[in-house]
Design a protein around this motif. Structure first.
Motif, PDB file in Angstrom:
ATOM      1  N   GLU A  16       0.870  -1.166   0.000  1.00 15.77           N
ATOM      2  CA  GLU A  16       0.000   0.000   0.000  1.00 15.77           C
ATOM      3  C   GLU A  16       0.908   1.216   0.000  1.00 15.77           C
ATOM      4  OE1 GLU A  16      -2.830  -0.419   3.173  1.00 15.77           O
ATOM      5  OE2 GLU A  16      -3.973  -1.921   2.065  1.00 15.77           O
ATOM      6  N   LEU A  17       0.817   2.001  -1.060  1.00 12.55           N
ATOM      7  CA  LEU A  17       1.730   3.124  -1.252  1.00 12.55           C
ATOM      8  C   LEU A  17       1.059   4.446  -0.913  1.00 12.55           C
ATOM      9  CD1 LEU A  17       3.381   2.135  -4.647  1.00 12.55           C
ATOM     10  CD2 LEU A  17       4.130   1.602  -2.322  1.00 12.55           C
ATOM     11  N   VAL A  18       1.836   5.314  -0.314  1.00 15.93           N
ATOM     12  CA  VAL A  18       1.358   6.675  -0.071  1.00 15.93           C
ATOM     13  C   VAL A  18       1.237   7.361  -1.431  1.00 15.93           C
ATOM     14  CG1 VAL A  18       1.869   8.854   1.115  1.00 15.93           C
ATOM     15  CG2 VAL A  18       2.574   6.665   2.128  1.00 15.93           C
ATOM     16  N   ARG A  20       2.037   9.770  -3.521  1.00 19.40           N
ATOM     17  CA  ARG A  20       2.881  10.902  -3.884  1.00 19.40           C
ATOM     18  C   ARG A  20       3.872  10.461  -4.967  1.00 19.40           C
ATOM     19  NH1 ARG A  20       5.208  10.634   1.894  1.00 19.40           N
ATOM     20  NH2 ARG A  20       6.729   8.993   1.629  1.00 19.40           N
ATOM     21  N   PRO A  21       4.334  11.408  -5.781  1.00 18.08           N
ATOM     22  CA  PRO A  21       5.167  11.053  -6.928  1.00 18.08           C
ATOM     23  C   PRO A  21       6.409  10.274  -6.502  1.00 18.08           C
ATOM     24  CG  PRO A  21       4.526  13.368  -7.022  1.00 18.08           C
ATOM     25  CD  PRO A  21       4.094  12.858  -5.700  1.00 18.08           C
ATOM     26  N   GLY A  22       6.775   9.292  -7.289  1.00 17.89           N
ATOM     27  CA  GLY A  22       8.007   8.561  -7.042  1.00 17.89           C
ATOM     28  C   GLY A  22       7.864   7.383  -6.095  1.00 17.89           C
ATOM     29  N   GLU A  23       6.716   7.225  -5.477  1.00 16.88           N
ATOM     30  CA  GLU A  23       6.539   6.158  -4.477  1.00 16.88           C
ATOM     31  C   GLU A  23       6.656   4.769  -5.123  1.00 16.88           C
ATOM     32  OE1 GLU A  23       6.028   5.516  -0.695  1.00 16.88           O
ATOM     33  OE2 GLU A  23       7.191   7.208  -1.422  1.00 16.88           O
ATOM     34  N   LEU A  24       6.045   4.619  -6.302  1.00 17.62           N
ATOM     35  CA  LEU A  24       6.054   3.317  -6.954  1.00 17.62           C
ATOM     36  C   LEU A  24       7.486   2.906  -7.310  1.00 17.62           C
ATOM     37  CD1 LEU A  24       4.520   0.903  -8.081  1.00 17.62           C
ATOM     38  CD2 LEU A  24       4.215   2.155 -10.218  1.00 17.62           C
ATOM     39  N   LEU A  25       8.213   3.857  -7.884  1.00 17.53           N
ATOM     40  CA  LEU A  25       9.601   3.568  -8.260  1.00 17.53           C
ATOM     41  C   LEU A  25      10.413   3.178  -7.027  1.00 17.53           C
ATOM     42  CD1 LEU A  25      11.483   3.546 -10.694  1.00 17.53           C
ATOM     43  CD2 LEU A  25      12.127   5.903 -10.133  1.00 17.53           C
ATOM     44  N   ARG A  26      10.186   3.909  -5.936  1.00 14.28           N
ATOM     45  CA  ARG A  26      10.897   3.662  -4.696  1.00 14.28           C
ATOM     46  C   ARG A  26      10.606   2.240  -4.188  1.00 14.28           C
ATOM     47  NH1 ARG A  26      11.148   5.205   0.741  1.00 14.28           N
ATOM     48  NH2 ARG A  26       8.916   5.486   0.978  1.00 14.28           N
ATOM     49  N   ALA A  27       9.369   1.790  -4.424  1.00 11.12           N
ATOM     50  CA  ALA A  27       8.978   0.463  -3.951  1.00 11.12           C
ATOM     51  C   ALA A  27       9.597  -0.637  -4.801  1.00 11.12           C
ATOM     52  CB  ALA A  27       7.453   0.341  -3.967  1.00 11.12           C
ATOM     53  N   LEU A  28       9.881  -0.328  -6.071  1.00  7.48           N
ATOM     54  CA  LEU A  28      10.393  -1.365  -6.965  1.00  7.48           C
ATOM     55  C   LEU A  28      11.903  -1.524  -6.873  1.00  7.48           C
ATOM     56  CD1 LEU A  28       8.157  -0.695 -10.098  1.00  7.48           C
ATOM     57  CD2 LEU A  28       7.821  -2.370  -8.273  1.00  7.48           C
ATOM     58  N   ILE A  54      -2.627   3.740  -1.970  1.00  2.84           N
ATOM     59  CA  ILE A  54      -2.918   3.085  -3.253  1.00  2.84           C
ATOM     60  C   ILE A  54      -2.431   1.636  -3.191  1.00  2.84           C
ATOM     61  CG2 ILE A  54      -2.493   3.123  -5.739  1.00  2.84           C
ATOM     62  CD1 ILE A  54      -1.774   6.121  -5.369  1.00  2.84           C
ATOM     63  N   PRO A  55      -3.336   0.679  -3.360  1.00  2.00           N
ATOM     64  CA  PRO A  55      -2.906  -0.722  -3.330  1.00  2.00           C
ATOM     65  C   PRO A  55      -2.182  -1.114  -4.611  1.00  2.00           C
ATOM     66  CG  PRO A  55      -5.277  -0.583  -3.611  1.00  2.00           C
ATOM     67  CD  PRO A  55      -4.783   0.821  -3.523  1.00  2.00           C
ATOM     68  N   VAL A  56      -1.081  -1.812  -4.464  1.00  2.00           N
ATOM     69  CA  VAL A  56      -0.298  -2.270  -5.616  1.00  2.00           C
ATOM     70  C   VAL A  56       0.068  -3.733  -5.384  1.00  2.00           C
ATOM     71  CG1 VAL A  56       1.865  -1.999  -6.902  1.00  2.00           C
ATOM     72  CG2 VAL A  56       0.709   0.012  -5.972  1.00  2.00           C
ATOM     73  N   GLU A  57      -0.091  -4.514  -6.446  1.00  2.00           N
ATOM     74  CA  GLU A  57       0.267  -5.916  -6.335  1.00  2.00           C
ATOM     75  C   GLU A  57       1.441  -6.194  -7.262  1.00  2.00           C
ATOM     76  OE1 GLU A  57      -2.557  -9.186  -7.368  1.00  2.00           O
ATOM     77  OE2 GLU A  57      -3.385  -8.525  -5.462  1.00  2.00           O
ATOM     78  N   VAL A  58       2.484  -6.778  -6.738  1.00  2.00           N
ATOM     79  CA  VAL A  58       3.693  -7.000  -7.525  1.00  2.00           C
ATOM     80  C   VAL A  58       3.989  -8.499  -7.578  1.00  2.00           C
ATOM     81  CG1 VAL A  58       6.163  -6.520  -7.685  1.00  2.00           C
ATOM     82  CG2 VAL A  58       4.628  -4.781  -6.769  1.00  2.00           C
TER      83      VAL A  58
END
Lengths: 177, 314
Positions: A16-18, A20-28, A54-58
């Motif tokens: 679950e990501l906050v 804000r910009p760049g969060e997804l990249l930071r998670a990957l 924001i829920p994200v499934e990887v």
């Protein structure tokens, strides 16, 4: 099945990501850094958790050792890891929902089911032969965590109750011949 | 044995008709308003002709049948909920006279199991009730012979009306209303089908199974989770079929209690019996699953279970 620590296996991580910009990249980043192989990202934009995340499934491939390091690294980076594991979706479950599915916002029903149970809807079929105003039926194939089927069904029942939908559940043990 | 029969419906009439074949004598019979008593044995044809022609079995009072000479009282009056009367009162009278009781009426053992066992403990008479669950299918005697501790779960189809409706909806793609009307024409469903389609009848049977399986549980219908098949749309069965499955009204007795509801099962599952057939699955500790299936309702079928019980009392 071999359980060797060197075996590369498929894993699913639910984050679950906050927002804000760049969060997804930071998670990957930790995935690549620890030697994992990224398979797919399911980014449910516009679909927020109750806390506004924001829920994200990887889906990824890694050895068990690498995978543990990935999860640790994600948590160290302050990323909210909801579920992680090779066994996340090891059980399948099929149910039929019956009632005023369209009138009661089918998409919302499915979203609620996914969010509240942590299960993933793998297949979905709607049959509304009498038209969308009448009672219709939907068949859902859900991938659930091992041993979690009972909890998932219980949660689905609660969601269905609120919308006056009927749930036709599978019968564990009834398949044995 | 000398047998008194309370209730002159399909089951009571069949008991009267078949008793001689099993070597028993029916010495008294009663319906809700009348009775006939003959210590030498009743003539089945005479009694049933009078019932058909005049609506009574004889000119005596129902109480007279209860007070007549008999070894076994067969209680075959309609199942009632709550206090389970008048069936429970009939059982009480017979046990207080130290006579055996064989029930076809589900009420006393589904709603007042503890009371029944208490009265039985104070009596020389014994209570048996195989006929209350699944007609001729040996369900309770299977539990009895294996021992309740050896059976972990019982599940299955114990309502032929609901199973008939679901089977026909699936096979012919017909609507619930259409098949229900058809079932009523065929006599498979009653004019008021609610007991069957809302799952009550199946739930009572599984409550009885639970009472036998779990000593001291003393469950009633209120303890069961019950959902019926009322107005299930044909589309639900279509979707199940596309997936190699079907929907059946399934009852279960598990560690969690008693539950009856429409369930998805594989089309080739042993539990997916057709039409009015019934089936019961026993999960055993050491022998896997066992299945008993057959006709779960009807006069001669239920009478067959009554005579099996009487046989155990001899």
């Amino acid at each position: 099945m071999s359980d060797s620590a060197e075996d590369v296996r498929a894993y699913t991580v639910r984050l679950e990501l906050v927002d804000r910009p760049g969060e997804l990249l930071r998670a990957l980043e930790p995935i690549a850094e620890q030697g994992g192989n990224l398979l797919s990202i399911f980014h449910e934009r516009g679909n927020l958790t109750p806390r506004g995340d924001i829920p994200v499934e990887v889906d990824l491939e890694a050895t068990p050792g690498q995978f543990d390091s990935i999860v640790d690294a994600l948590r160290e980076a302050g990323i909210n890891v909801i579920q992680a594991g090779a066994e996340q979706y090891s059980d399948e479950l099929t149910i039929v929902l019956v009632g005023h599915l369209v009138d009661t916002d089918l998409s919302d029903t499915l979203t609620q089911i996914q969010d509240a149970t942590g299960a993933s809807v793998r297949d979905f079929s709607l049959s509304a032969p009498e038209g969308e105003e009448e009672e219709s039926s939907a068949r859902l194939r859900l991938a659930t965590q091992k041993g979690r089927a009972d909890d998932v069904i219980e949660t689905i029942r609660e969601i269905a109750d609120q919308k006056a939908l009927r749930v036709v559940e599978p019968l564990p043990g009834g398949e044995a011949v | 044995m000398n047998v008194a029969v309370m209730g002159a419906g399909a089951v009571g009439s069949s008991v009267l008709e078949l008793a001689a074949e099993y070597g028993h004598t029916v010495t008294a019979m009663a319906d809700s308003s009348s009775a006939v008593v003959d210590p030498g044995g009743l003539d089945a044809t005479t009694v049933l002709d009078r019932k058909n022609a005049e609506g009574v079995v004889g000119s005596a009072d129902p109480e007279d049948a209860l007070e007549a000479e008999y070894d076994v009282l067969v209680e075959a009056t309609p199942t009632t909920l709550g206090d389970a009367e008048p069936g429970f009162g009939h059982l009480r009278t017979a046990l207080e006279r130290d006579r055996h009781v064989v029930l076809a009426n589900k009420g006393p053992v589904a709603e007042r199991y503890g009371d029944v066992r208490e009265l039985e403990a104070e009596s020389e008479g014994e209570v048996r009730f195989e006929a209350t669950v699944g007609g001729a299918i040996p369900v309770l005697s299977t539990i009895e012979s294996f021992g309740p501790d050896q059976i972990t779960t019982v599940r299955g189809v114990l309502n032929g009306t609901a199973n008939f409706i679901l089977t026909r909806m699936q096979n012919e793609g017909l609507s619930y209303e259409h098949v229900l009307a058809e079932a009523q024409d065929l006599g498979v469903a009653e004019a008021d089908p609610s007991f069957d389609v809302e799952g009550t009848d199946a739930a009572l049977k599984f409550v009885i199974v639970a009472n036998v399986l779990r000593d001291g549980a003393e469950l009633t219908l209120d303890d069961a989770t019950v959902e019926g098949i009322h107005e299930l749309p044909a589309s639900a069965l279509d979707l199940a079929e596309e997936d190699g499955q079907t929907i059946r009204l399934i009852g279960e007795v598990t560690e969690d209690g008693v539950r009856v509801g429409p369930r998805l099962i594989p089309e080739n599952s042993a539990l997916a019996v057709s039409g009015t057939q019934n089936i019961v699955q026993f999960e055993t500790t050491y022998a896997g699953s066992l299945y008993n299936s057959g006709r779960g309702a009807g006069g001669p079928e239920t009478a067959t279970a009554v005579f099996a019980d009487i046989g155990h009392l001899e």
